[in-house]
Design a protein around this motif. Sequence first.
Motif, PDB file in Angstrom:
ATOM      1  N   PHE A  42       0.842  -1.201   0.000  1.00  0.00           N
ATOM      2  CA  PHE A  42       0.000   0.000   0.000  1.00  0.00           C
ATOM      3  C   PHE A  42       0.879   1.255   0.000  1.00  0.00           C
ATOM      4  O   PHE A  42       0.647   2.200  -0.768  1.00  0.00           O
ATOM      5  CB  PHE A  42      -0.927  -0.015   1.220  1.00  0.00           C
ATOM      6  CG  PHE A  42      -1.763   1.226   1.401  1.00  0.00           C
ATOM      7  CD1 PHE A  42      -2.503   1.754   0.353  1.00  0.00           C
ATOM      8  CD2 PHE A  42      -1.822   1.868   2.633  1.00  0.00           C
ATOM      9  CE1 PHE A  42      -3.288   2.893   0.524  1.00  0.00           C
ATOM     10  CE2 PHE A  42      -2.594   3.007   2.814  1.00  0.00           C
ATOM     11  CZ  PHE A  42      -3.326   3.527   1.762  1.00  0.00           C
ATOM     12  N   ALA A  43       1.908   1.242   0.831  1.00  0.00           N
ATOM     13  CA  ALA A  43       2.825   2.392   0.903  1.00  0.00           C
ATOM     14  C   ALA A  43       3.481   2.637  -0.456  1.00  0.00           C
ATOM     15  O   ALA A  43       3.584   3.774  -0.929  1.00  0.00           O
ATOM     16  CB  ALA A  43       3.878   2.152   1.981  1.00  0.00           C
ATOM     17  N   GLU A  44       3.898   1.562  -1.110  1.00  0.00           N
ATOM     18  CA  GLU A  44       4.521   1.703  -2.439  1.00  0.00           C
ATOM     19  C   GLU A  44       3.514   2.220  -3.459  1.00  0.00           C
ATOM     20  O   GLU A  44       3.836   3.064  -4.292  1.00  0.00           O
ATOM     21  CB  GLU A  44       5.090   0.361  -2.908  1.00  0.00           C
ATOM     22  CG  GLU A  44       6.342  -0.084  -2.163  1.00  0.00           C
ATOM     23  CD  GLU A  44       7.389   1.014  -2.061  1.00  0.00           C
ATOM     24  OE1 GLU A  44       7.641   1.687  -3.075  1.00  0.00           O
ATOM     25  OE2 GLU A  44       7.923   1.227  -0.955  1.00  0.00           O
ATOM     26  N   ALA A  45       2.284   1.698  -3.375  1.00  0.00           N
ATOM     27  CA  ALA A  45       1.248   2.110  -4.320  1.00  0.00           C
ATOM     28  C   ALA A  45       0.982   3.612  -4.224  1.00  0.00           C
ATOM     29  O   ALA A  45       0.795   4.291  -5.236  1.00  0.00           O
ATOM     30  CB  ALA A  45      -0.043   1.336  -4.062  1.00  0.00           C
ATOM     31  N   LEU A  46       0.988   4.129  -3.006  1.00  0.00           N
ATOM     32  CA  LEU A  46       0.765   5.564  -2.809  1.00  0.00           C
ATOM     33  C   LEU A  46       1.838   6.374  -3.517  1.00  0.00           C
ATOM     34  O   LEU A  46       1.558   7.327  -4.243  1.00  0.00           O
ATOM     35  CB  LEU A  46       0.803   5.909  -1.309  1.00  0.00           C
ATOM     36  CG  LEU A  46      -0.415   5.542  -0.475  1.00  0.00           C
ATOM     37  CD1 LEU A  46      -0.075   5.622   1.012  1.00  0.00           C
ATOM     38  CD2 LEU A  46      -1.580   6.474  -0.777  1.00  0.00           C
ATOM     39  N   LYS A  47       3.098   5.975  -3.317  1.00  0.00           N
ATOM     40  CA  LYS A  47       4.201   6.726  -3.916  1.00  0.00           C
ATOM     41  C   LYS A  47       4.189   6.605  -5.443  1.00  0.00           C
ATOM     42  O   LYS A  47       4.376   7.578  -6.162  1.00  0.00           O
ATOM     43  CB  LYS A  47       5.543   6.258  -3.339  1.00  0.00           C
ATOM     44  CG  LYS A  47       5.707   6.687  -1.881  1.00  0.00           C
ATOM     45  CD  LYS A  47       7.152   6.630  -1.431  1.00  0.00           C
ATOM     46  CE  LYS A  47       7.532   5.210  -1.067  1.00  0.00           C
ATOM     47  NZ  LYS A  47       8.887   5.144  -0.475  1.00  0.00           N
ATOM     48  N   THR A  48       3.942   5.393  -5.926  1.00  0.00           N
ATOM     49  CA  THR A  48       3.903   5.170  -7.370  1.00  0.00           C
ATOM     50  C   THR A  48       2.806   6.008  -8.019  1.00  0.00           C
ATOM     51  O   THR A  48       3.030   6.682  -9.025  1.00  0.00           O
ATOM     52  CB  THR A  48       3.647   3.676  -7.669  1.00  0.00           C
ATOM     53  OG1 THR A  48       4.641   2.918  -6.995  1.00  0.00           O
ATOM     54  CG2 THR A  48       3.704   3.395  -9.156  1.00  0.00           C
ATOM     55  N   ALA A  49       1.606   5.962  -7.430  1.00  0.00           N
ATOM     56  CA  ALA A  49       0.485   6.704  -7.999  1.00  0.00           C
ATOM     57  C   ALA A  49       0.803   8.193  -8.035  1.00  0.00           C
ATOM     58  O   ALA A  49       0.574   8.866  -9.037  1.00  0.00           O
ATOM     59  CB  ALA A  49      -0.781   6.448  -7.187  1.00  0.00           C
ATOM     60  N   LYS A  50       1.360   8.680  -6.933  1.00  0.00           N
ATOM     61  CA  LYS A  50       1.668  10.115  -6.875  1.00  0.00           C
ATOM     62  C   LYS A  50       2.699  10.479  -7.960  1.00  0.00           C
ATOM     63  O   LYS A  50       2.615  11.536  -8.572  1.00  0.00           O
ATOM     64  CB  LYS A  50       2.187  10.480  -5.484  1.00  0.00           C
ATOM     65  CG  LYS A  50       2.391  11.956  -5.257  1.00  0.00           C
ATOM     66  CD  LYS A  50       1.066  12.714  -5.294  1.00  0.00           C
ATOM     67  CE  LYS A  50       1.238  14.204  -5.482  1.00  0.00           C
ATOM     68  NZ  LYS A  50      -0.021  14.901  -5.740  1.00  0.00           N
ATOM     69  N   ASN A  51       3.646   9.592  -8.191  1.00  0.00           N
ATOM     70  CA  ASN A  51       4.669   9.867  -9.208  1.00  0.00           C
ATOM     71  C   ASN A  51       4.161   9.719 -10.633  1.00  0.00           C
ATOM     72  O   ASN A  51       4.535  10.476 -11.511  1.00  0.00           O
ATOM     73  CB  ASN A  51       5.865   8.907  -9.045  1.00  0.00           C
ATOM     74  CG  ASN A  51       6.708   9.293  -7.862  1.00  0.00           C
ATOM     75  OD1 ASN A  51       6.761  10.465  -7.494  1.00  0.00           O
ATOM     76  ND2 ASN A  51       7.363   8.315  -7.253  1.00  0.00           N
ATOM     77  N   LYS A  52       3.332   8.703 -10.860  1.00  0.00           N
ATOM     78  CA  LYS A  52       2.980   8.363 -12.234  1.00  0.00           C
ATOM     79  C   LYS A  52       1.709   9.012 -12.765  1.00  0.00           C
ATOM     80  O   LYS A  52       1.591   9.242 -13.953  1.00  0.00           O
ATOM     81  CB  LYS A  52       2.841   6.831 -12.373  1.00  0.00           C
ATOM     82  CG  LYS A  52       4.171   6.108 -12.274  1.00  0.00           C
ATOM     83  CD  LYS A  52       4.010   4.617 -12.488  1.00  0.00           C
ATOM     84  CE  LYS A  52       3.688   4.264 -13.923  1.00  0.00           C
ATOM     85  NZ  LYS A  52       3.639   2.799 -14.134  1.00  0.00           N
ATOM     86  N   LEU A  53       0.754   9.281 -11.887  1.00  0.00           N
ATOM     87  CA  LEU A  53      -0.511   9.824 -12.381  1.00  0.00           C
ATOM     88  C   LEU A  53      -0.361  11.293 -12.779  1.00  0.00           C
ATOM     89  O   LEU A  53       0.232  12.085 -12.071  1.00  0.00           O
ATOM     90  CB  LEU A  53      -1.604   9.697 -11.316  1.00  0.00           C
ATOM     91  CG  LEU A  53      -2.114   8.293 -11.053  1.00  0.00           C
ATOM     92  CD1 LEU A  53      -3.095   8.296  -9.889  1.00  0.00           C
ATOM     93  CD2 LEU A  53      -2.780   7.708 -12.292  1.00  0.00           C
ATOM     94  N   ASP A  64      -1.794   7.205 -16.282  1.00  0.00           N
ATOM     95  CA  ASP A  64      -0.378   6.989 -15.992  1.00  0.00           C
ATOM     96  C   ASP A  64       0.381   6.710 -17.295  1.00  0.00           C
ATOM     97  O   ASP A  64       1.512   6.252 -17.286  1.00  0.00           O
ATOM     98  CB  ASP A  64      -0.139   5.905 -14.933  1.00  0.00           C
ATOM     99  CG  ASP A  64      -0.974   4.656 -15.149  1.00  0.00           C
ATOM    100  OD1 ASP A  64      -1.464   4.454 -16.282  1.00  0.00           O
ATOM    101  OD2 ASP A  64      -1.125   3.878 -14.192  1.00  0.00           O
TER     102      ASP A  64
ATOM    103  N   SER B   5      -2.052   2.486 -11.552  1.00  0.00           N
ATOM    104  CA  SER B   5      -1.462   2.987 -10.316  1.00  0.00           C
ATOM    105  C   SER B   5      -2.535   3.517  -9.361  1.00  0.00           C
ATOM    106  O   SER B   5      -2.394   3.428  -8.146  1.00  0.00           O
ATOM    107  CB  SER B   5      -0.399   4.050 -10.607  1.00  0.00           C
ATOM    108  OG  SER B   5      -0.899   5.008 -11.499  1.00  0.00           O
ATOM    109  N   VAL B   9      -3.859   1.961  -5.418  1.00  0.00           N
ATOM    110  CA  VAL B   9      -4.089   2.756  -4.205  1.00  0.00           C
ATOM    111  C   VAL B   9      -5.493   2.486  -3.660  1.00  0.00           C
ATOM    112  O   VAL B   9      -5.685   2.331  -2.447  1.00  0.00           O
ATOM    113  CB  VAL B   9      -3.900   4.268  -4.486  1.00  0.00           C
ATOM    114  CG1 VAL B   9      -4.295   5.091  -3.264  1.00  0.00           C
ATOM    115  CG2 VAL B   9      -2.459   4.561  -4.871  1.00  0.00           C
ATOM    116  N   ILE B  31      -5.200  11.834  -3.365  1.00  0.00           N
ATOM    117  CA  ILE B  31      -3.729  11.929  -3.313  1.00  0.00           C
ATOM    118  C   ILE B  31      -3.213  12.820  -4.445  1.00  0.00           C
ATOM    119  O   ILE B  31      -2.097  13.323  -4.374  1.00  0.00           O
ATOM    120  CB  ILE B  31      -2.969  10.573  -3.329  1.00  0.00           C
ATOM    121  CG1 ILE B  31      -2.953   9.921  -4.700  1.00  0.00           C
ATOM    122  CG2 ILE B  31      -3.419   9.633  -2.268  1.00  0.00           C
ATOM    123  CD1 ILE B  31      -1.779   8.962  -4.829  1.00  0.00           C
ATOM    124  N   ALA B  43       3.587   7.404   3.278  1.00  0.00           N
ATOM    125  CA  ALA B  43       3.952   6.041   2.882  1.00  0.00           C
ATOM    126  C   ALA B  43       5.044   5.496   3.803  1.00  0.00           C
ATOM    127  O   ALA B  43       4.984   4.341   4.254  1.00  0.00           O
ATOM    128  CB  ALA B  43       4.412   6.021   1.428  1.00  0.00           C
TER     129      ALA B  43
END
Lengths: 198, 198
Positions: A42-53, A64, B5, B9, B31, B43
Amino acid sequence: MYPDSLKDVIEGFRYFPGVGEKTAERLAFSILELDEEKVSSFAEALKTAKNKLHPCKICHNLTDKDTCDICANKLRDKTLLCVVEDPKSVFLFERLGTYNGLYHVLDGLISPMDGVNPEDIGIDKLLTRIKDNHFKEIILAVKPSIEGETTSLYIKKILEGLDLTVSKIASGIPMGADMEYIDAMTLERALNDRKNIE
Amino acid sequence: MYPDSLKDVIEGFRYFPGVGEKTAERLAFSILELDEEKVSSFAEALKTAKNKLHPCKICHNLTDKDTCDICANKLRDKTLLCVVEDPKSVFLFERLGTYNGLYHVLDGLISPMDGVNPEDIGIDKLLTRIKDNHFKEIILAVKPSIEGETTSLYIKKILEGLDLTVSKIASGIPMGADMEYIDAMTLERALNDRKNIE
Protein backbone atom coordinates in the motif's frame (compact mmCIF):
# COMPACT_ATOMS: atom_id res chain seq x y z
CA MET A 1 0.30 10.07 24.21
CA TYR A 2 0.53 7.72 21.22
CA PRO A 3 3.84 6.12 20.23
CA ASP A 4 5.60 8.39 17.72
CA SER A 5 5.33 5.97 14.82
CA LEU A 6 1.57 5.65 15.35
CA LYS A 7 1.24 9.43 15.66
CA ASP A 8 2.91 9.83 12.25
CA VAL A 9 0.42 7.48 10.61
CA ILE A 10 -2.53 9.29 12.23
CA GLU A 11 -1.15 12.59 10.97
CA GLY A 12 -0.72 11.07 7.50
CA PHE A 13 -4.34 9.99 7.32
CA ARG A 14 -5.37 13.49 8.40
CA TYR A 15 -3.88 14.84 5.14
CA PHE A 16 -6.80 13.29 3.29
CA PRO A 17 -9.88 15.48 2.94
CA GLY A 18 -12.85 14.31 4.95
CA VAL A 19 -10.72 12.26 7.36
CA GLY A 20 -11.24 13.58 10.89
CA GLU A 21 -9.26 12.77 14.00
CA LYS A 22 -11.36 9.78 15.04
CA THR A 23 -11.28 8.20 11.59
CA ALA A 24 -7.54 8.78 11.28
CA GLU A 25 -7.02 7.07 14.64
CA ARG A 26 -9.23 4.16 13.71
CA LEU A 27 -7.46 3.66 10.39
CA ALA A 28 -4.03 4.00 11.96
CA PHE A 29 -4.80 1.44 14.66
CA SER A 30 -5.98 -1.00 12.04
CA ILE A 31 -2.57 -1.25 10.40
CA LEU A 32 -1.65 -3.45 13.35
CA GLU A 33 -4.09 -6.05 12.08
CA LEU A 34 -2.83 -5.91 8.49
CA ASP A 35 -0.09 -8.13 7.07
CA GLU A 36 3.26 -6.40 6.84
CA GLU A 37 3.26 -7.20 3.13
CA LYS A 38 -0.05 -5.40 2.57
CA VAL A 39 1.04 -2.30 4.44
CA SER A 40 4.24 -2.24 2.47
CA SER A 41 2.53 -2.69 -0.91
CA PHE A 42 0.00 0.00 0.00
CA ALA A 43 2.83 2.39 0.90
CA GLU A 44 4.52 1.70 -2.44
CA ALA A 45 1.25 2.11 -4.32
CA LEU A 46 0.76 5.56 -2.81
CA LYS A 47 4.20 6.73 -3.92
CA THR A 48 3.90 5.17 -7.37
CA ALA A 49 0.49 6.70 -8.00
CA LYS A 50 1.67 10.12 -6.88
CA ASN A 51 4.67 9.87 -9.21
CA LYS A 52 2.98 8.36 -12.23
CA LEU A 53 -0.51 9.82 -12.38
CA HIS A 54 -0.86 13.02 -14.39
CA PRO A 55 -3.47 14.67 -16.62
CA CYS A 56 -3.83 13.25 -20.14
CA LYS A 57 -2.28 15.80 -22.49
CA ILE A 58 -5.40 15.79 -24.67
CA CYS A 59 -8.40 15.62 -22.34
CA HIS A 60 -6.83 16.18 -18.88
CA ASN A 61 -8.32 12.97 -17.59
CA LEU A 62 -6.15 11.13 -15.11
CA THR A 63 -3.70 8.67 -16.62
CA ASP A 64 -0.38 6.99 -15.99
CA LYS A 65 0.35 6.87 -19.72
CA ASP A 66 1.19 9.60 -22.20
CA THR A 67 -2.36 9.74 -23.56
CA CYS A 68 -5.28 8.26 -21.62
CA ASP A 69 -6.94 5.02 -22.74
CA ILE A 70 -10.06 6.85 -23.86
CA CYS A 71 -8.28 9.38 -26.09
CA ALA A 72 -6.09 6.59 -27.46
CA ASN A 73 -9.07 4.39 -28.29
CA LYS A 74 -9.71 4.51 -32.05
CA LEU A 75 -13.22 3.09 -31.62
CA ARG A 76 -14.56 6.07 -29.66
CA ASP A 77 -16.86 8.52 -31.40
CA LYS A 78 -14.66 11.53 -32.17
CA THR A 79 -17.63 13.80 -32.87
CA LEU A 80 -18.98 13.77 -29.30
CA LEU A 81 -17.29 15.61 -26.44
CA CYS A 82 -18.50 15.34 -22.85
CA VAL A 83 -17.21 18.14 -20.58
CA VAL A 84 -16.85 17.21 -16.90
CA GLU A 85 -15.53 19.00 -13.83
CA ASP A 86 -13.06 16.41 -12.52
CA PRO A 87 -11.40 13.11 -13.49
CA LYS A 88 -13.72 11.21 -11.18
CA SER A 89 -16.72 12.16 -13.32
CA VAL A 90 -15.08 10.47 -16.32
CA PHE A 91 -14.99 7.19 -14.44
CA LEU A 92 -18.60 7.62 -13.29
CA PHE A 93 -19.75 7.95 -16.92
CA GLU A 94 -17.44 5.18 -18.11
CA ARG A 95 -18.93 2.86 -15.52
CA LEU A 96 -22.28 3.21 -17.30
CA GLY A 97 -20.73 1.62 -20.35
CA THR A 98 -23.11 3.43 -22.70
CA TYR A 99 -21.27 6.62 -23.68
CA ASN A 100 -18.85 6.16 -26.51
CA GLY A 101 -17.63 9.70 -27.18
CA LEU A 102 -14.63 11.59 -25.81
CA TYR A 103 -14.23 13.68 -22.65
CA HIS A 104 -12.69 16.93 -21.60
CA VAL A 105 -11.89 17.36 -17.92
CA LEU A 106 -12.02 20.86 -16.44
CA ASP A 107 -10.14 21.75 -13.31
CA GLY A 108 -13.30 22.37 -11.27
CA LEU A 109 -16.05 24.91 -11.86
CA ILE A 110 -16.20 28.68 -12.25
CA SER A 111 -16.93 30.29 -8.90
CA PRO A 112 -16.54 34.08 -8.83
CA MET A 113 -17.37 34.03 -5.09
CA ASP A 114 -14.26 31.93 -4.47
CA GLY A 115 -12.18 33.82 -7.03
CA VAL A 116 -12.21 30.92 -9.50
CA ASN A 117 -12.39 32.35 -13.02
CA PRO A 118 -12.70 30.63 -16.42
CA GLU A 119 -8.93 30.68 -17.01
CA ASP A 120 -8.38 28.91 -13.66
CA ILE A 121 -10.32 25.84 -14.75
CA GLY A 122 -8.71 25.53 -18.19
CA ILE A 123 -11.56 26.70 -20.39
CA ASP A 124 -9.00 28.19 -22.83
CA LYS A 125 -7.64 24.68 -23.46
CA LEU A 126 -11.17 23.35 -23.95
CA LEU A 127 -11.87 26.06 -26.52
CA THR A 128 -8.61 25.37 -28.38
CA ARG A 129 -9.39 21.68 -28.48
CA ILE A 130 -12.90 22.25 -29.79
CA LYS A 131 -11.62 24.61 -32.49
CA ASP A 132 -8.88 22.17 -33.54
CA ASN A 133 -11.21 19.17 -33.89
CA HIS A 134 -14.45 18.25 -35.57
CA PHE A 135 -16.95 17.72 -32.80
CA LYS A 136 -20.65 17.74 -33.64
CA GLU A 137 -21.92 17.96 -30.09
CA ILE A 138 -20.54 19.23 -26.80
CA ILE A 139 -22.31 17.70 -23.81
CA LEU A 140 -21.96 19.73 -20.62
CA ALA A 141 -22.04 17.27 -17.74
CA VAL A 142 -21.23 19.28 -14.64
CA LYS A 143 -23.16 19.21 -11.39
CA PRO A 144 -26.38 21.22 -11.21
CA SER A 145 -25.34 23.98 -8.78
CA ILE A 146 -24.74 27.72 -9.03
CA GLU A 147 -21.13 27.02 -10.06
CA GLY A 148 -22.17 24.30 -12.50
CA GLU A 149 -24.77 26.54 -14.14
CA THR A 150 -22.32 29.44 -14.36
CA THR A 151 -19.73 27.20 -15.99
CA SER A 152 -22.25 25.72 -18.44
CA LEU A 153 -23.57 29.12 -19.45
CA TYR A 154 -20.06 30.48 -19.89
CA ILE A 155 -19.02 27.59 -22.13
CA LYS A 156 -22.28 27.81 -24.08
CA LYS A 157 -21.52 31.52 -24.69
CA ILE A 158 -17.91 31.15 -25.86
CA LEU A 159 -18.98 28.40 -28.27
CA GLU A 160 -21.58 30.61 -29.94
CA GLY A 161 -21.02 30.90 -33.67
CA LEU A 162 -19.28 27.53 -33.91
CA ASP A 163 -21.09 24.89 -35.96
CA LEU A 164 -21.97 22.47 -33.19
CA THR A 165 -24.73 21.50 -30.77
CA VAL A 166 -24.19 22.34 -27.10
CA SER A 167 -26.28 20.20 -24.76
CA LYS A 168 -26.47 19.71 -21.02
CA ILE A 169 -27.28 16.55 -19.08
CA ALA A 170 -30.76 16.53 -17.52
CA SER A 171 -31.30 17.60 -13.95
CA GLY A 172 -34.38 16.59 -11.95
CA ILE A 173 -35.65 14.07 -9.44
CA PRO A 174 -33.23 11.16 -9.08
CA MET A 175 -34.64 7.69 -9.79
CA GLY A 176 -36.12 6.03 -6.73
CA ALA A 177 -36.02 9.20 -4.62
CA ASP A 178 -38.76 9.99 -2.14
CA MET A 179 -40.47 13.17 -3.31
CA GLU A 180 -40.63 14.57 0.22
CA TYR A 181 -36.84 14.61 0.49
CA ILE A 182 -36.24 16.51 -2.73
CA ASP A 183 -35.07 20.11 -2.24
CA ALA A 184 -37.06 23.00 -3.68
CA MET A 185 -34.49 23.93 -6.35
CA THR A 186 -34.46 20.40 -7.74
CA LEU A 187 -38.25 20.21 -7.68
CA GLU A 188 -38.55 23.51 -9.52
CA ARG A 189 -36.02 22.39 -12.10
CA ALA A 190 -37.86 19.10 -12.59
CA LEU A 191 -41.11 20.99 -13.10
CA ASN A 192 -39.62 23.49 -15.56
CA ASP A 193 -37.80 20.81 -17.54
CA ARG A 194 -40.84 18.55 -17.80
CA LYS A 195 -41.13 16.44 -20.96
CA ASN A 196 -44.16 15.36 -22.92
CA ILE A 197 -44.92 11.70 -22.50
CA GLU A 198 -44.76 10.12 -25.94
CA MET B 1 -11.26 1.46 -16.01
CA TYR B 2 -8.96 3.34 -13.64
CA PRO B 3 -5.26 3.73 -14.40
CA ASP B 4 -3.32 0.85 -12.82
CA SER B 5 -1.46 2.99 -10.32
CA LEU B 6 -4.72 4.50 -9.07
CA LYS B 7 -6.32 1.07 -8.91
CA ASP B 8 -3.50 -0.11 -6.63
CA VAL B 9 -4.09 2.76 -4.21
CA ILE B 10 -7.85 2.11 -4.13
CA GLU B 11 -7.17 -1.54 -3.41
CA GLY B 12 -4.74 -0.52 -0.65
CA PHE B 13 -7.32 1.62 1.09
CA ARG B 14 -9.77 -1.28 0.88
CA TYR B 15 -7.48 -3.29 3.19
CA PHE B 16 -8.57 -1.05 6.05
CA PRO B 17 -11.65 -2.19 7.94
CA GLY B 18 -14.68 0.04 7.43
CA VAL B 19 -13.36 1.48 4.16
CA GLY B 20 -15.83 0.68 1.37
CA GLU B 21 -15.34 1.07 -2.36
CA LYS B 22 -16.62 4.64 -2.56
CA THR B 23 -14.49 5.83 0.33
CA ALA B 24 -11.42 4.08 -1.06
CA GLU B 25 -11.99 5.81 -4.40
CA ARG B 26 -12.48 9.19 -2.79
CA LEU B 27 -9.33 8.83 -0.70
CA ALA B 28 -7.30 7.56 -3.65
CA PHE B 29 -8.38 10.43 -5.87
CA SER B 30 -7.39 12.91 -3.22
CA ILE B 31 -3.73 11.93 -3.31
CA LEU B 32 -3.61 13.94 -6.54
CA GLU B 33 -4.24 17.07 -4.49
CA LEU B 34 -1.61 16.26 -1.89
CA ASP B 35 2.04 17.39 -2.06
CA GLU B 36 4.36 14.67 -3.24
CA GLU B 37 6.32 15.13 -0.03
CA LYS B 38 3.25 14.46 2.12
CA VAL B 39 2.33 11.32 0.19
CA SER B 40 5.87 10.09 0.51
CA SER B 41 6.14 10.80 4.24
CA PHE B 42 2.77 9.11 4.80
CA ALA B 43 3.95 6.04 2.88
CA GLU B 44 7.10 5.90 5.01
CA ALA B 45 5.11 6.40 8.21
CA LEU B 46 2.93 3.40 7.37
CA LYS B 47 5.92 1.13 6.87
CA THR B 48 7.74 2.43 9.93
CA ALA B 49 4.70 2.02 12.16
CA LYS B 50 4.10 -1.49 10.91
CA ASN B 51 7.73 -2.40 11.57
CA LYS B 52 8.19 -0.68 14.90
CA LEU B 53 4.90 -0.98 16.76
CA HIS B 54 4.51 -4.01 18.97
CA PRO B 55 2.87 -4.91 22.29
CA CYS B 56 4.63 -3.71 25.44
CA LYS B 57 6.23 -6.77 27.04
CA ILE B 58 4.65 -5.93 30.39
CA CYS B 59 1.12 -4.67 29.70
CA HIS B 60 0.65 -5.46 25.96
CA ASN B 61 -0.16 -1.84 25.23
CA LEU B 62 1.07 -0.63 21.87
CA THR B 63 4.56 0.83 21.86
CA ASP B 64 7.56 1.40 19.64
CA LYS B 65 9.91 1.03 22.59
CA ASP B 66 10.90 -1.98 24.64
CA THR B 67 8.54 -1.09 27.48
CA CYS B 68 5.69 1.37 26.97
CA ASP B 69 5.85 4.88 28.44
CA ILE B 70 3.20 4.06 31.02
CA CYS B 71 4.91 0.94 32.39
CA ALA B 72 8.24 2.78 32.32
CA ASN B 73 6.86 5.77 34.25
CA LYS B 74 8.03 5.58 37.90
CA LEU B 75 5.36 8.07 39.00
CA ARG B 76 2.41 5.82 38.14
CA ASP B 77 0.54 4.12 40.96
CA LYS B 78 1.79 0.53 40.91
CA THR B 79 -1.07 -0.73 43.08
CA LEU B 80 -3.83 -0.01 40.55
CA LEU B 81 -4.34 -2.10 37.41
CA CYS B 82 -6.91 -1.23 34.77
CA VAL B 83 -7.76 -4.13 32.43
CA VAL B 84 -8.89 -3.11 28.93
CA GLU B 85 -9.78 -5.00 25.75
CA ASP B 86 -7.53 -3.22 23.25
CA PRO B 87 -4.67 -0.71 23.03
CA LYS B 88 -7.04 2.00 21.88
CA SER B 89 -8.85 1.90 25.25
CA VAL B 90 -5.58 2.77 26.98
CA PHE B 91 -5.34 5.97 24.98
CA LEU B 92 -8.99 6.80 25.67
CA PHE B 93 -8.37 6.59 29.41
CA GLU B 94 -5.05 8.40 29.17
CA ARG B 95 -6.75 11.25 27.38
CA LEU B 96 -8.82 11.85 30.50
CA GLY B 97 -5.62 12.65 32.34
CA THR B 98 -7.08 11.53 35.68
CA TYR B 99 -6.10 7.86 35.97
CA ASN B 100 -2.62 7.33 37.34
CA GLY B 101 -2.42 3.54 37.69
CA LEU B 102 -1.16 0.90 35.28
CA TYR B 103 -2.94 -0.99 32.49
CA HIS B 104 -3.18 -4.49 31.15
CA VAL B 105 -4.35 -4.90 27.55
CA LEU B 106 -6.24 -8.06 26.63
CA ASP B 107 -6.42 -9.28 23.08
CA GLY B 108 -10.19 -8.70 22.76
CA LEU B 109 -12.97 -10.28 24.80
CA ILE B 110 -14.08 -13.81 25.56
CA SER B 111 -16.76 -14.86 23.08
CA PRO B 112 -17.66 -18.57 23.17
CA MET B 113 -20.06 -18.00 20.26
CA ASP B 114 -17.12 -16.95 18.07
CA GLY B 115 -14.80 -19.58 19.53
CA VAL B 116 -12.77 -17.01 21.49
CA ASN B 117 -11.74 -18.55 24.78
CA PRO B 118 -9.89 -17.08 27.79
CA GLU B 119 -6.50 -18.36 26.58
CA ASP B 120 -7.04 -16.62 23.22
CA ILE B 121 -7.18 -13.18 24.79
CA GLY B 122 -4.15 -13.62 27.05
CA ILE B 123 -5.85 -13.99 30.41
CA ASP B 124 -3.09 -16.37 31.54
CA LYS B 125 -0.57 -13.54 31.16
CA LEU B 126 -2.85 -11.20 33.09
CA LEU B 127 -3.07 -13.72 35.92
CA THR B 128 0.69 -14.23 36.00
CA ARG B 129 1.25 -10.48 36.10
CA ILE B 130 -1.23 -10.02 38.95
CA LYS B 131 0.35 -12.84 40.96
CA ASP B 132 3.87 -11.48 40.40
CA ASN B 133 3.04 -7.93 41.51
CA HIS B 134 1.42 -6.15 44.41
CA PHE B 135 -1.76 -4.65 43.07
CA LYS B 136 -4.45 -3.55 45.51
CA GLU B 137 -7.22 -3.10 42.97
CA ILE B 138 -7.99 -4.53 39.56
CA ILE B 139 -10.36 -2.29 37.58
CA LEU B 140 -12.19 -4.11 34.78
CA ALA B 141 -12.81 -1.56 32.04
CA VAL B 142 -14.21 -3.51 29.12
CA LYS B 143 -17.29 -2.60 27.13
CA PRO B 144 -20.69 -3.46 28.64
CA SER B 145 -21.79 -6.24 26.27
CA ILE B 146 -22.36 -9.96 26.55
CA GLU B 147 -18.67 -10.52 25.73
CA GLY B 148 -17.55 -7.79 28.10
CA GLU B 149 -19.65 -9.19 30.95
CA THR B 150 -18.42 -12.73 30.28
CA THR B 151 -14.83 -11.55 30.32
CA SER B 152 -15.31 -9.52 33.52
CA LEU B 153 -17.02 -12.39 35.32
CA TYR B 154 -14.32 -14.82 34.23
CA ILE B 155 -11.53 -12.58 35.47
CA LYS B 156 -13.38 -11.89 38.73
CA LYS B 157 -13.64 -15.66 39.23
CA ILE B 158 -10.01 -16.55 38.58
CA LEU B 159 -8.90 -13.78 40.94
CA GLU B 160 -10.98 -15.15 43.81
CA GLY B 161 -8.90 -15.87 46.88
CA LEU B 162 -6.26 -13.26 46.00
CA ASP B 163 -5.98 -10.34 48.41
CA LEU B 164 -7.25 -7.57 46.15
CA THR B 165 -10.34 -5.61 45.19
CA VAL B 166 -11.84 -6.31 41.78
CA SER B 167 -13.99 -3.45 40.48
CA LYS B 168 -15.73 -2.67 37.23
CA ILE B 169 -16.33 0.70 35.58
CA ALA B 170 -19.93 1.94 35.82
CA SER B 171 -22.34 1.34 33.00
CA GLY B 172 -25.53 3.42 32.57
CA ILE B 173 -26.96 6.38 30.72
CA PRO B 174 -24.19 8.38 29.02
CA MET B 175 -23.95 12.07 29.96
CA GLY B 176 -26.07 14.30 27.79
CA ALA B 177 -27.95 11.42 26.17
CA ASP B 178 -31.63 11.71 25.32
CA MET B 179 -33.50 9.17 27.43
CA GLU B 180 -35.69 8.14 24.50
CA TYR B 181 -32.67 6.91 22.52
CA ILE B 182 -31.31 4.71 25.28
CA ASP B 183 -31.69 0.97 24.62
CA ALA B 184 -33.56 -1.21 27.08
CA MET B 185 -30.49 -3.07 28.34
CA THR B 186 -28.72 0.14 29.24
CA LEU B 187 -31.81 1.53 30.91
CA GLU B 188 -32.26 -1.61 32.96
CA ARG B 189 -28.61 -1.55 33.98
CA ALA B 190 -28.87 2.10 34.96
CA LEU B 191 -31.91 1.32 37.09
CA ASN B 192 -30.34 -1.70 38.78
CA ASP B 193 -27.08 0.09 39.44
CA ARG B 194 -28.76 3.19 40.89
CA LYS B 195 -26.87 5.04 43.61
CA ASN B 196 -28.12 6.89 46.65
CA ILE B 197 -27.79 10.63 46.30
CA GLU B 198 -25.56 11.84 49.10
